[in-house]
Write a protein that holds these residues in place. Sequence first.
Motif, PDB file in Angstrom:
ATOM      1  N   ASP A  13       0.982  -1.148  -0.056  1.00 28.03           N
ATOM      2  CA  ASP A  13      -0.108  -0.131   0.102  1.00 28.03           C
ATOM      3  C   ASP A  13       0.883   1.159   0.001  1.00 28.03           C
ATOM      4  O   ASP A  13       1.912   1.286   0.545  1.00 28.03           O
ATOM      5  N   GLY A  14       0.322   2.191  -0.827  1.00 24.68           N
ATOM      6  CA  GLY A  14       0.965   3.749  -0.736  1.00 24.68           C
ATOM      7  C   GLY A  14       1.798   4.085  -2.044  1.00 24.68           C
ATOM      8  O   GLY A  14       2.321   5.152  -1.978  1.00 24.68           O
ATOM      9  N   ARG A  17       0.154   7.506  -2.745  1.00 23.20           N
ATOM     10  CA  ARG A  17       0.837   8.650  -2.050  1.00 23.20           C
ATOM     11  C   ARG A  17       2.059   8.874  -2.573  1.00 23.20           C
ATOM     12  O   ARG A  17       2.905  10.066  -2.426  1.00 23.20           O
ATOM     13  N   ARG A  64     -11.385   1.190  -9.562  1.00 24.97           N
ATOM     14  CA  ARG A  64     -10.288   2.198  -9.879  1.00 24.97           C
ATOM     15  C   ARG A  64     -10.611   2.587 -11.387  1.00 24.97           C
ATOM     16  O   ARG A  64     -11.100   1.971 -11.872  1.00 24.97           O
TER      17      ARG A  64
HETATM   18 MG    MG Z   1      -3.976   2.231  -1.224  1.00 24.50          MG
END
Ligand code: MG
Length: 248
Positions: A13-14, A17, A64
Motif C-alpha cells: 500500500d502507498g 501517495r 479504480r
Molecule cells: Mg491504498
Amino acid sequence: MQCPPRHVALILDGNGRWAARRALERIDGHSAGEEAIVAAVPAAREAGVAWLTLFTFSTENWNRPQPEVDFLMHVNQRVIRNNTQHWHELGIRMRYLGREDERIPASVQDDIAYAEDLTRHNTGMTLTTAFDHGGRRDLARAARAIVAAGLTPSQVTEDALAAHMQYPDLPDIDLLVRTSGEHRLSNFMLWQAAYAELVFLDVLWPDFRAEHLAEAIGLYHRRQRRFGAITAPAQTRAGLLDGSVSAR
Ligand code: MG
Ligand code: IPE
C-alpha cells in the motif's frame, strides 16, 4: 538464531501517495512499486521465509479508473514476464491466488499459467501473488466447492473448509505486514489471517526494501503468540512451525 516466520504476507500500500509526494502520476507509483516487489522476493527467500504472499490486486481494485486498472494489469504482467525465469532459478514456486475475473486479460492468464507450470516442483519458497483476490470471495469459492463435492452438513467442518480452498496447502499467515501506515485488512486472506501477527509500517510500498522486511520480522519475534491459550506450549509452537498443528 530464531526461526523466521513460516508464512509472511505483505499488503502493498502507498504507491499513489508515493507518487503524489513527488508530483508524479499514480501509475508512476505503481511502476516504482514494481521495484519493491522485485526486491522483496529474494529478500524473503534469503531471510528463510518458506511462504511469501504479496497482495498486488484486490477484487475492489476493479473500481479504480480504467486506465489505472489497465496499468496495474500491465505491471503484474511485467513482474511475471521479467522475473519468472530468475525466480525459477532461485527455486521459487509461483502461484496466483484469486485470478477469477474475466476482465483479466487472456495474455496475463497465459503468463500466470506458464509461470505456475514452470515452477510447480520448486521447493525453495512459495511465492503466492494474491491477484484479483478477495478474502470473502475466497470463502464463497470454498463453500461452492463443498456443495459441489456433496458434503453433508455435519461434514462441513473447519478442516473441510480449509481443504476446499483454492490452495489447501497454503498455511496460516504468521506475519502480516501492511505498508503506508494504514491499519486495515481490506478483505485480505480472511481465513488464513485468523492468527496472524499484524505489523503496520509507515514506509510507502515503493520504498520497501530488505531492511523493512527485517524490521517487521524483528517486531514479530518480540510478540508472544498464544493462540487463545495462556502460554504457547513448546510442542504446539514446534507443530505450528512444521505445519503438523494448525493455528487456532
Ligand atoms: Mg491504498
Ligand atoms: C497499492 O498502492 C497498490 C495497489 C492497490 C495494488 P495504492 O494505489 O493503494 O496507493 P495509495 O493508497 O493510493 O497511496
